[in-house]
Write an enzyme that holds these catalytic residues in place. Structure first.
Site, PDB file in Angstrom:
ATOM      1  N   LYS A  64       0.579  -1.556  -0.227  1.00 45.67           N
ATOM      2  CA  LYS A  64       0.307   0.833   0.018  1.00 45.67           C
ATOM      3  C   LYS A  64       1.034   1.537   0.097  1.00 45.67           C
ATOM      4  CE  LYS A  64       0.925   2.051   3.292  1.00 45.67           C
ATOM      5  NZ  LYS A  64       0.503   3.251   4.434  1.00 45.67           N
ATOM      6  N   ASP A  94      -2.938  -0.721   9.954  1.00 46.41           N
ATOM      7  CA  ASP A  94      -2.990  -0.465   8.820  1.00 46.41           C
ATOM      8  C   ASP A  94      -3.786  -2.006   7.525  1.00 46.41           C
ATOM      9  OD1 ASP A  94      -1.848   2.209   8.107  1.00 46.41           O
ATOM     10  OD2 ASP A  94      -0.224   1.232   7.348  1.00 46.41           O
TER      11      ASP A  94
HETATM   12  O1  C5P Z   1      -1.041  -0.316  15.024  1.00 42.57           O
HETATM   13  P1  C5P Z   1      -0.064  -1.467  14.299  1.00 42.57           P
HETATM   14  O2  C5P Z   1       0.592  -1.706  15.735  1.00 42.57           O
HETATM   15  O3  C5P Z   1       0.368  -1.636  13.123  1.00 42.57           O
HETATM   16  O4  C5P Z   1       1.534   1.037  14.916  1.00 42.57           O
HETATM   17  C1  C5P Z   1       2.622   0.908  15.342  1.00 42.57           C
HETATM   18  C2  C5P Z   1       3.043   1.820  15.755  1.00 42.57           C
HETATM   19  O5  C5P Z   1       3.107   2.944  15.213  1.00 42.57           O
HETATM   20  C3  C5P Z   1       2.154   1.923  17.308  1.00 42.57           C
HETATM   21  O6  C5P Z   1       2.304   1.490  18.421  1.00 42.57           O
HETATM   22  C4  C5P Z   1       2.640   3.355  17.627  1.00 42.57           C
HETATM   23  O7  C5P Z   1       3.467   4.396  17.586  1.00 42.57           O
HETATM   24  C5  C5P Z   1       2.284   4.356  16.364  1.00 42.57           C
HETATM   25  N1  C5P Z   1       1.072   5.098  15.190  1.00 42.57           N
HETATM   26  C6  C5P Z   1       0.148   5.474  16.109  1.00 42.57           C
HETATM   27  N2  C5P Z   1      -1.244   5.917  15.842  1.00 42.57           N
HETATM   28  C7  C5P Z   1      -1.528   5.968  14.214  1.00 42.57           C
HETATM   29  C8  C5P Z   1      -1.308   4.730  14.244  1.00 42.57           C
HETATM   30  C9  C5P Z   1       0.449   3.437  14.930  1.00 42.57           C
HETATM   31  O8  C5P Z   1       0.857   6.407  17.200  1.00 42.57           O
HETATM   32  N3  C5P Z   1      -2.788   5.793  13.868  1.00 42.57           N
END
Ligand code: C5P
Length: 303
Positions: free
Chosen positions: A13, A139
């Site tokens: 993506k 994502d």
């Molecule tokens: O959700 P995911 O595990 O992919 O996110 C990885 C990191 O990215 C989270 O631990 C956070 O630090 C950051 N993040 C965030 N806000 C989001 C998505 C991700 O702060 N909307």
């Protein structure tokens, strides 16, 4: 034992826009992003084997069945549906750059959810799979759908948008990786000067205006990149633009840069690919894809 296998594609993506609206109480950030899938893909193969649940990848440094996000997705699926993962192996053939802002891991996880749903005939709907994906990563719900979409909230609140007009997209990953949590942390100290024109991108998509979309591509994380790294990103963008890209931008928390070329400009896109591939090993010339293609409901274009 008779071999039984199922292969599903996991498309990368890109963020046509990425805006951060603020920090949330749960530690995440509220985002507003226009997302797009491309034909660069990993291949996820489910296989019936004997023995415990397992996972292999072609990249030795990635985690296996214990911590790989694809295995996390499989376990979440099993818990939700009650199926047993005993005697199942997942083979991941990775091509999407790792830790690069192109959702490779999230897309593998989404492909596992879609694939297991077929494998076990469990009949979960796409909204149900996307809701399950939400527990796995921000994502993942987008990657379950794969369609051009506005993603808000943590990234899980999706609004389908008009398809990006067909185009060629060149991806180039500089020789460094970015930790997403780390960049989000640095980002909190940055005073943003610019934001993307998200309504303008939506309007351009609705009008089928590829140039209008490309002119507005913008990612706020470029303002949080250390200057030396931003220099590399700018140089890749300039190369793409000099060969006729209609726009160029960093994806996600980076560092992958992409340039969008008109579908008819195969020569410009190929010349830019050849020049950048001489400098950066992870350079890929791809196509935009529709949601139905990203989900494997229609054939994907050849790379
Ligand atoms: O959700 P995911 O595990 O992919 O996110 C990885 C990191 O990215 C989270 O631990 C956070 O630090 C950051 N993040 C965030 N806000 C989001 C998505 C991700 O702060 N909307």
């Amino acid at each position: 034992m008779k071999e039984k296998s199922l292969t599903v594609s996991a498309c990368a993506k890109l963020n046509l826009t990425l805006d951060v609206l603020g920090k949330r109480r749960d530690g995440y950030h509220d985002l507003r992003m226009v997302m797009q899938s491309v034909s660069l893909r990993d291949t996820v193969t489910l296989r019936a084997t004997e023995g415990d649940f397992g996972l292999t990848t072609n990249l030795r440094y990635l985690p296996g069945a214990d911590r790989n996000i694809a295995a996390v997705a499989a376990r979440a699926f099993a818990e939700k549906t009650g199926v047993s993962l005993e005697g199942l192996r997942i083979d991941l053939d990775k091509r999407i750059p790792v830790c690069a802002g192109t959702a490779g891991g999230s897309s593998d996880a989404a492909a596992v959810l879609r694939g297991l749903n077929r494998w076990f005939g469990t009949g979960l709907t796409l909204p149900e799979l996307a809701a399950l994906g939400e527990e796995i990563g921000s994502d993942v719900p987008y990657c379950v759908w794969g369609t051009t979409a506005l993603a808000e909230g943590r990234g899980e609140a999706l609004t389908p948008l008009d398809d990006l007009p067909a185009c060629r997209i060149l991806l180039c990953k500089p020789d460094f990786s970015v930790s997403t949590p780390e960049l989000f942390r640095q980002f909190d100290a940055v005073k943003l000067r610019f934001h993307p024109d998200t309504p303008g991108v939506r309007a351009a998509l609705a009008a089928g205006d590829l140039t209008g979309v490309c002119r507005r591509m913008f990612n706020v994380f470029e303002q949080a990149m250390p200057p030396q790294r931003m220099g590399v990103i700018d140089e890749i963008k300039s190369t793409m633009l000099s060969y006729g890209a209609l726009g160029a931008c960093m994806s996600g928390t980076g560092p992958t840069v992409f340039g969008v070329f008109a579908a008819s400009d195969g020569a410009g896109a190929e010349a830019a690919r050849a020049e950048l591939a001489g400098r950066y090993a992870e350079t890929f010339l791809t196509h935009s894809v529709t949601g139905a293609q990203a989900r494997g409901e229609e054939p994907l274009p050849e790379e």
